[in-house]
Each structure stands twice: as C-alpha cells, then as structure tokens.
Design a protein around this motif. Structure first.
Motif, PDB file in Angstrom:
ATOM      1  N   VAL A  55      45.179  13.236  21.235  1.00  0.00           N
ATOM      2  CA  VAL A  55      44.959  14.014  19.841  1.00  0.00           C
ATOM      3  C   VAL A  55      45.799  14.085  18.846  1.00  0.00           C
ATOM      4  CG1 VAL A  55      45.335  16.489  19.692  1.00  0.00           C
ATOM      5  CG2 VAL A  55      44.228  16.355  21.740  1.00  0.00           C
ATOM      6  N   GLU A  72      49.362  13.485  23.289  1.00  0.00           N
ATOM      7  CA  GLU A  72      49.681  14.252  21.948  1.00  0.00           C
ATOM      8  C   GLU A  72      49.931  12.852  21.265  1.00  0.00           C
ATOM      9  OE1 GLU A  72      48.663  18.982  21.292  1.00  0.00           O
ATOM     10  OE2 GLU A  72      48.386  18.737  23.359  1.00  0.00           O
ATOM     11  N   HIS A  89      41.090  17.519  19.602  1.00  0.00           N
ATOM     12  CA  HIS A  89      41.527  19.103  20.146  1.00  0.00           C
ATOM     13  C   HIS A  89      39.613  19.122  20.609  1.00  0.00           C
ATOM     14  CE1 HIS A  89      45.205  19.930  21.058  1.00  0.00           C
ATOM     15  NE2 HIS A  89      45.369  20.156  20.049  1.00  0.00           N
TER      16      HIS A  89
END
Length: 397
Positions: free
Chosen positions: A79, A102, A85
């Motif tokens: 992400v 992330e 997301h």
C-alpha cells in the motif's frame, strides 16, 4: 483537469451513440472480437483472455480478486496510497488472509522490499497498484513479475490510472492479471473495465467451480477436484463464466452493455492508431509541462517527482490559502475542475491531471493561466505569466 474522470474524447462519445445491437448479432460478436485484439495491443500482451468487465474500473478489480482468491488464501497488498487500501478491502471481502506492507505516501516500493515481503508471507497473489492517483506515484513494475515467478506467486496490478499514459508491458513484465478503466488516459467515460489474464491465472480460475447448481445435468459435468473447491463467490464477477461469454462458445452470462463496448473499442482504437509509445510520450510531455508550470508559479509539488505518473501532479496548497475556495474559483470562474486528495492529503494538495483527451497544449496552458489568476485573487503574488512561460519552455524542447 482533475485526477479523473476526464473529458471523454468526442470520437468516443460519438461511437457510443451508435444504434444498439443484439448481443449475438454477428456484427456485435465481431465488435467483441475486435475489442479483444485492440486491448491486447493496449496491454502489450498475447493473452487470449483479454476482455471487458461491464462496470467501472472497480468491477474489474473485484472480478479478478474474487475469481482468483479462495477463502483463506494469502494475498500480499503493498500500500502506498488510497487504492492499495481498496485492494486490501476487496481481498478481505473475498475472505482471503490479507497481508499488508506500507510505504509512506509520496514514495514507492523498491523491488527488494517486495521480494522480502513475498518470502515472509508466501502469498498466492501479489496485488499491487501501478499508478495511485491519490499520491500521483507510479510504482515500478518491471522487476516484480520475475520476483513473483521465482516464488510461485500470481502477480496482479490495477492499472486504472496509468494505462495508456505510462509504460506498461503485461507480458514483458510477467503479469498474470491486470485491470483498467476508461476514464483516465484511455479518454473515455467510466463504465467499462478492460481486463487481461495470463494462462496461469485462467488455469486457477477454471479450477474453481462456477457452474450453477440446477443447470448442470449431473455431478459428472464437473471433475472431482472442481466439486470440492469453493465456488467463486460472485455470479456477476465470476471470470470463469465471463471467459465463456467472451470465448468462442459465447455462452450467455449477462446482457452486454453495448454502448459501453462501443466506447471501450473506440478508446483502444484511438490509442492503437496513435501508437502506444506515441501516446505515452504525449502524456509525458504534457505532464512535464504542467509540472514545470506549477513550479513556475512558485508552488511546491508533493512526493517523489522521479516516480510521479506522467498524467497527474499533486501540488501543495500554499499556506494561508483556502484550497477548496481556490478549486471553487477555478470551476466557477474558468470552468476548470481540479481535485484535492484522500486521507492525509485531503485539503493539503490539489491534484491536476493531464490525461487522455486533456493531454493537450491548450488544456495545460489554459489551466496554468487560470490558476495564476486564482492564486492572485487569494492574496498570493505568483510571477506574472510564470506558469505559462515555464510550460512553453518544456514544449519548446
């Protein structure tokens, strides 16, 4: 001039006004076949399983994930913006075991980071956005397919925001699935999701039980393995059934969205006629011009510019300026729409797109001229003509 949807090319709108045909009219099935071949050229693939999912770009994402993922399957979702997301949420709704890594918004992942996560998680599928308009970043994909092959992972990418305006090589980069939409660099309206699947992805989908109970005459119609595998959890987004619909047997699945097919076909035809390399260079040129232009107005750009998509730029809203008020002035005084962003960037940046039909000199220069006046009206003192002058320098080479 926002991050999408954009103004559709008038030729696409004209194509969509053509009379409707029955979905098994020979002319209609010929259009379907032509559309498949055109999108093979757009995706840069030889995949037979290249087709349209009827729905917005999100429908293509959901069709791929719900068709590839069984409950309990591991999926890795890196992400780096809003749309990673989204992949995570859809995968969770497929009851997959979702693992997330992330990156800070405004950055992308290095291949070594992705490989380390793959080794740790051992996923069935890597689901990775190429271009995320929320941050304007373009994730490099060229090395990722080879990493996935080494570790036996299926590689899926959402290329909705990037396809047609940034380099993308489905076969050359080793992708197993890719989905897009028309409303960005493809210069069409939202409502159709071009999709392409490798033979390996098709094999996984075909192994799922997608024949509806009550239609088959007996259990012999399904092989033993298929009968014990979970059925794909959606009827509409069952790519096994959609492949049969687009394949040579033309098995009925749903009533084709004829006007959207006409539009999607024209989007691809225009890109192919222009040449994919030429189209990508057009987006690079106008993206470079808008980037230089906003900097020429004294504005700061968000994120790692080296990994920015060609077709959209995120501009930091100057301190003390009402960002939403400036967007409203752009729209009501000049008829030009620009966007803000999501999550931590909402109200912090404007997003200005130069994509599809709007990747043009007049659109870029008009937007910069209008933005200068709006900035001045907000109490700032941009260099007179600085944005347009900087963009013209880019165009002059």
């Amino acid at each position: 001039m926002g991050p999408g949807p954009i103004n559709a090319d008038p030729r696409v709108l004209r194509a969509m006004s053509a009379p409707l045909l029955g979905q098994y009219d020979p002319a209609m099935t010929a259009y379907m076949t032509e559309t498949q071949e055109l999108y093979r050229q757009v995706f840069r693939t030889a995949n037979d399983a290249t087709l349209l999912v009827d729905g917005t770009s999100r429908s293509g994402i959901e069709a791929v994930l719900v068709s590839l993922l069984e409950p309990g399957d591991r999926v890795l979702v890196p992400v780096f913006g809003r749309f990673g997301h989204l992949l995570k949420e859809i995968a969770e709704r497929c009851l997959a075991e979702v693992h997330v890594i992330e990156a800070e918004w405004g950055t992308v992942f290095e291949p070594e980071q992705l490989e380390a996560a793959i080794v740790e998680v051992r996923p069935k599928v890597l689901a990775l956005v190429q271009g995320d308009t929320s941050t304007t970043m373009c994730q490099p994909l060229a090395d990722v397919g080879e990493i996935c092959r080494r570790h036996g992972v299926l590689f899926y990418s959402d290329v909705t925001a990037s396809l047609g305006g940034n380099a993308f090589e489905m076969d050359g980069w080793g992708l197993d699935a890719a989905t897009a939409g028309l409303q960005k660099c493809l210069a069409g309206p939202s409502g159709s999701a071009p999709t392409s699947l490798s033979d390996a992805a098709v094999e996984v989908i075909r192994s799922r039980k997608h024949v509806e109970a009550g239609i088959r005459e007996s259990s012999d119609d399904l092989d033993e393995e298929a009968t014990i595998r979970p059925r794909i959890r959606s009827n509409y987004f069952d790519l096994g059934m959609i492949l049969d619909y687009w394949g040579p047997r033309r098995l009925n699945h749903h009533t084709e969205a004829s006007s959207m097919l006409y539009g999607a076909r024209e989007c691809a035809r225009l890109l192919v006629n222009e040449g994919m390399g030429t189209a990508i260079e057009r987006h690079r040129l106008h993206g470079a011009a808008i980037l230089a232009g906003v900097q020429g107005l004294g504005l700061e750009v968000f994120g790692d510019v080296a990994h920015k998509m060609n077709n959209v730029v995120a501009v930091e809203i100057p301190a003390g300026l009402d960002g939403d008020g400036a967007r409203s002035a752009m729209l009501h005084d000049f008829g030009i729409e620009i966007g803000t962003s999501f999550g931590p960037l909402h109200g912090r940046v404007w997003r200005i797109g130069t994509m599809g039909y709007n990747a043009r000199h007049d659109a870029v220069l008009g937007t910069l001229a209008a933005l200068e006046q709006v900035l001045r009206g907000g109490g700032l003192s941009p260099v007179p003509g600085g944005g347009v002058a900087a963009a013209k320098e880019v165009y002059a080479g």
